[in-house]
Write a protein that holds these residues in place. Sequence first.
Motif, short mmCIF file in Angstrom:
data_model
loop_
_atom_site.label_atom_id
_atom_site.label_comp_id
_atom_site.label_asym_id
_atom_site.label_seq_id
_atom_site.Cartn_x
_atom_site.Cartn_y
_atom_site.Cartn_z
N VAL A 287 33.15 -49.77 -61.76
CA VAL A 287 33.35 -49.88 -63.61
C VAL A 287 33.93 -51.14 -63.70
O VAL A 287 33.60 -51.28 -64.78
N ASP A 288 34.56 -51.97 -63.41
CA ASP A 288 35.10 -53.58 -63.24
C ASP A 288 33.93 -54.69 -63.57
O ASP A 288 34.16 -55.37 -63.66
N HIS A 289 33.18 -53.83 -62.83
CA HIS A 289 31.79 -54.94 -62.17
C HIS A 289 31.03 -55.20 -62.89
O HIS A 289 29.71 -55.27 -61.99
N LEU A 290 30.60 -54.77 -63.55
CA LEU A 290 28.96 -53.33 -63.60
C LEU A 290 27.99 -54.79 -63.60
O LEU A 290 26.69 -55.05 -63.40
N ASP A 291 28.21 -56.01 -64.77
CA ASP A 291 27.10 -57.32 -64.26
C ASP A 291 27.01 -56.78 -62.96
O ASP A 291 25.61 -57.65 -63.20
N GLU A 292 27.84 -57.09 -62.24
CA GLU A 292 27.21 -58.09 -60.60
C GLU A 292 26.19 -56.34 -59.74
O GLU A 292 25.74 -57.28 -59.57
N VAL A 293 27.28 -55.45 -60.38
CA VAL A 293 26.45 -54.01 -59.79
C VAL A 293 24.75 -54.27 -59.70
O VAL A 293 24.49 -53.92 -59.25
#
Length: 293
Positions: free
Chosen positions: A44-50
């Motif tokens: 949820v907090d690091h969607l760009d990395e996931v």
Amino acid sequence: MKRTATTTQAAPHEAHGHQTLSAYIQARFDEFSRSQKDVAQYIVDHLDEVAFQTAEELARRANTSSSTVVRFSQALGFEGFPELQDSARQEYRRRYTAPEGPRGASVEPLFSLDQNEFETAIASDHVNVEETARKVSRSDVQATIDAITSAERVLIAGTDQMAFFASYLRHLLMLLDLRAEIVASPSQEALSRLGRIDENTLVIGLSAGRPHPLVVRAMKLARHRKARTVAITDATLSEVAKLASIRLYYSSNSPAYVRSHTALLSIIQALAYGVYARDTQQYQERIKAFRLK
């Protein structure tokens, strides 16, 4: 003998008009196991990395195992992690690939595309500070400053890596002649400080990722005794955030093997400056001796 097909819960898919992956995870958050909550929180907090990480890399960042990441994907209704990642990419593209980026922010990199490791880390911190500044609510910041200035006592809870930041915030507040204490370990002295929490105390909980049980205990005790509470955390689904009356979130994305705390440091210094700015003349003489010439 024919095998019976296994049925799985339908996964969210924006193309079908349903909620986004992030919203779906948040709606089901309380159903997950403790380790799965770590994965959910990170997604949820690091969607760009996931959207571009492997399952192994995601597991490392979320402090869990790759098998937990796979089981979490299946718990959401996906066949495996690749399908979850595809959903994350769809949401990421919708949210971040507009010509000017989210909320009109520039998506131009700070350095050239052929960044070395040093430049990549600095560029990431630049984005962290910018994202934190955009997402933090001005009303929550003002409420935090009000709470600090009006409290008879400020108790800052932060353990392990957060202990440094708790100590630094205490230092900044004491320069302004404010009564501030820290709880950084389960020592007898620290526990006695927790025991003195009352309705005139402001409790500030610092956490990164999964919060330490001692910080959660401090926040629960503060709520029970009707003390005001502030959470400064990088996880919107953190238990510390749920227990706090005021929440300040910071971005901790990092290409390195540890989370970035650059934005956290910025928040701490900005809060202290906000307190100072309330009555510059009162504080000016007191801190004059501490200024670097």
